[in-house]
Design a protein around this motif. Sequence first.
Motif, mmCIF file in Angstrom:
data_model
loop_
_atom_site.group_PDB
_atom_site.id
_atom_site.type_symbol
_atom_site.label_atom_id
_atom_site.label_comp_id
_atom_site.label_asym_id
_atom_site.label_seq_id
_atom_site.Cartn_x
_atom_site.Cartn_y
_atom_site.Cartn_z
ATOM 1 N N GLY A 1 48.207 56.746 39.844
ATOM 2 C CA GLY A 1 48.956 55.511 40.053
ATOM 3 C C GLY A 1 48.164 54.434 40.763
ATOM 4 O O GLY A 1 48.645 53.333 40.954
ATOM 5 N N GLU A 2 46.937 54.753 41.178
ATOM 6 C CA GLU A 2 46.105 53.777 41.892
ATOM 7 C C GLU A 2 45.706 52.627 40.978
ATOM 8 O O GLU A 2 45.424 52.815 39.805
ATOM 9 C CB GLU A 2 44.847 54.458 42.433
ATOM 10 C CG GLU A 2 43.980 53.529 43.268
ATOM 11 C CD GLU A 2 42.819 54.255 43.895
ATOM 12 O OE1 GLU A 2 42.947 54.693 45.051
ATOM 13 O OE2 GLU A 2 41.775 54.395 43.207
ATOM 14 N N VAL A 3 45.674 51.425 41.555
ATOM 15 C CA VAL A 3 45.308 50.207 40.844
ATOM 16 C C VAL A 3 44.093 49.604 41.525
ATOM 17 O O VAL A 3 44.019 49.577 42.758
ATOM 18 C CB VAL A 3 46.466 49.181 40.891
ATOM 19 C CG1 VAL A 3 46.059 47.882 40.232
ATOM 20 C CG2 VAL A 3 47.711 49.747 40.253
ATOM 21 N N GLU A 4 43.123 49.138 40.728
ATOM 22 C CA GLU A 4 41.989 48.404 41.295
ATOM 23 C C GLU A 4 42.011 46.981 40.759
ATOM 24 O O GLU A 4 42.073 46.756 39.553
ATOM 25 C CB GLU A 4 40.646 49.035 40.961
ATOM 26 C CG GLU A 4 39.505 48.231 41.586
ATOM 27 C CD GLU A 4 38.131 48.792 41.321
ATOM 28 O OE1 GLU A 4 37.320 48.059 40.707
ATOM 29 O OE2 GLU A 4 37.881 49.943 41.711
ATOM 30 N N LEU A 5 41.963 46.043 41.683
ATOM 31 C CA LEU A 5 41.863 44.637 41.351
ATOM 32 C C LEU A 5 40.496 44.181 41.848
ATOM 33 O O LEU A 5 40.228 44.203 43.045
ATOM 34 C CB LEU A 5 42.970 43.846 42.053
ATOM 35 C CG LEU A 5 42.964 42.347 41.871
ATOM 36 C CD1 LEU A 5 43.177 41.986 40.407
ATOM 37 C CD2 LEU A 5 44.044 41.711 42.734
ATOM 38 N N SER A 6 39.613 43.855 40.918
ATOM 39 C CA SER A 6 38.274 43.425 41.321
ATOM 40 C C SER A 6 38.036 42.003 40.843
ATOM 41 O O SER A 6 38.566 41.586 39.808
ATOM 42 C CB SER A 6 37.205 44.367 40.765
ATOM 43 O OG SER A 6 37.308 44.469 39.370
ATOM 44 N N GLY A 7 37.254 41.272 41.610
ATOM 45 C CA GLY A 7 36.962 39.898 41.241
ATOM 46 C C GLY A 7 35.882 39.314 42.112
ATOM 47 O O GLY A 7 35.452 39.918 43.095
ATOM 48 N N THR A 8 35.474 38.124 41.742
ATOM 49 C CA THR A 8 34.495 37.394 42.547
ATOM 50 C C THR A 8 35.183 36.881 43.804
ATOM 51 O O THR A 8 36.417 36.865 43.902
ATOM 52 C CB THR A 8 33.932 36.198 41.764
ATOM 53 O OG1 THR A 8 35.005 35.287 41.500
ATOM 54 C CG2 THR A 8 33.261 36.637 40.471
ATOM 55 N N ARG A 9 34.390 36.421 44.739
ATOM 56 C CA ARG A 9 34.929 35.850 45.970
ATOM 57 C C ARG A 9 35.913 34.714 45.636
ATOM 58 O O ARG A 9 37.027 34.673 46.129
ATOM 59 C CB ARG A 9 33.770 35.336 46.834
ATOM 60 C CG ARG A 9 34.129 35.006 48.240
ATOM 61 C CD ARG A 9 32.894 34.666 49.078
ATOM 62 N NE ARG A 9 31.829 35.636 49.023
ATOM 63 C CZ ARG A 9 31.759 36.771 49.730
ATOM 64 N NH1 ARG A 9 32.752 37.090 50.539
ATOM 65 N NH2 ARG A 9 30.735 37.590 49.625
ATOM 66 N N GLN A 10 35.480 33.812 44.742
ATOM 67 C CA GLN A 10 36.320 32.671 44.364
ATOM 68 C C GLN A 10 37.581 33.124 43.626
ATOM 69 O O GLN A 10 38.660 32.569 43.835
ATOM 70 C CB GLN A 10 35.537 31.687 43.486
ATOM 71 C CG GLN A 10 34.364 31.028 44.167
ATOM 72 C CD GLN A 10 33.116 31.930 44.240
ATOM 73 O OE1 GLN A 10 33.024 32.958 43.568
ATOM 74 N NE2 GLN A 10 32.173 31.562 45.092
#
Length: 122
Positions: free
Chosen positions: A7-16
Amino acid sequence: MYSLETGEVELSGTRQGLMAFGQLLRGRAGKCSLSENLRPYPYESSLSGISFREAPERAAVSIMTEAHVLKIQGRRDALDLLADNLEDFASEADVSDHCHIDSPTYDYVAPESAPLVVALMD
């Protein structure tokens, strides 16, 4: 990305990108599309979007996945705390760092919420 098993979710993104998402959460409701990750390892699936809304009847933020969409809802003060944590992490973290936003670590996150990992990337 998310794991059907844990059930774990990863939200990844740039600093901006993470800063912009924090600002978006400060609105009443909204949604955004996500780039599909064709190789979501170590997760099994990729999310296609995020939707959120203010829900005054909820004491805490609920973070759930449904049909490949991350759904976030909660009372205004709880959504603002989530936005603060995202923005603080994005402004202070080093590339490749990550943080965990879940219950009971953060009392503004509902116990039934999916564990959320936020990762900073180039």
